[in-house]
Design an enzyme around this catalytic site. Sequence first.
Site, PDB file in Angstrom:
ATOM      1  N   ASP A 102      11.355  -4.166  -0.348  1.00  0.00           N
ATOM      2  CA  ASP A 102      11.710  -4.564   1.015  1.00  0.00           C
ATOM      3  C   ASP A 102      11.709  -6.089   1.146  1.00  0.00           C
ATOM      4  O   ASP A 102      12.592  -6.664   1.798  1.00  0.00           O
ATOM      5  CB  ASP A 102      10.777  -3.921   2.038  1.00  0.00           C
ATOM      6  N   THR A 125       3.249  -2.838   8.378  1.00  0.00           N
ATOM      7  CA  THR A 125       1.859  -2.533   8.069  1.00  0.00           C
ATOM      8  C   THR A 125       1.143  -3.799   7.614  1.00  0.00           C
ATOM      9  O   THR A 125      -0.009  -4.047   7.965  1.00  0.00           O
ATOM     10  CB  THR A 125       1.785  -1.454   6.973  1.00  0.00           C
TER      11      THR A 125
END
Length: 244
Positions: A102, A125
Amino acid sequence: MNSVLFDLGNTRLKFAPLRDDGSLGDVVAVAHDGDALPMGWDVALPVRFDAAAVTSVGAPALRVALLDALSVRCGRISIARTVPCVGDLRIAYPQPETLGTDRFLAMLGARARGAGPWLVVGVGTAITLDLIDANGLHRGGRIAPSPALMREALHARATQLPEHGGQRVAFADNTLDALRSGCDGAARGLIDSGLHDATALLGESPGLLLHGGGVDALFGADEVTMQAPSLVLEGLAVWARMAA
């Protein structure tokens, strides 16, 4: 080729068609609970399409469920992975495969927007910072817990400290506001520090690109920030064209 791009995160699945000119079509975001995709998540998908490109940081079971669903709709599925260089983007890590896909794709998306330099910040997160200079060299990054994860960790160790709620203020007169202000302040301080250090390193201030599900909670709509909510998909579009 009729292609659809998929970004499977820890809390959301985002997908969008890849247009013939290389740009993204309308992005669909579907929330999930981390264990399974919700019923009907795929109603916006075409019945058939030629190819899918996927990136995933979600749980293995979610990834398997997504790939199973795609396998009956398209003939070709490619899964993005981090590589040492794409075009003039060069990854700083000596072992590029240890850099999250990512993060890699977000940098590809940033580079596709212009030469930069860029400080690419993901708020999910975790909070991730990655610096790319104007020549496409990744100068490295930082990782820290997001405000949401800080609150979860505090609550797990001390249940009297709530996971949610509160307002961000300079100095709080109650626990809820103190938690929100402290955890948000730590995250924003990390980003401010990253911008300061990046400017000192490069001799110029980088552009700031913010992406991830936690951006809206951390930055108000009236703040001057460069939000790029689909930056990972933008990078995946670059990957898909390269892999075609």
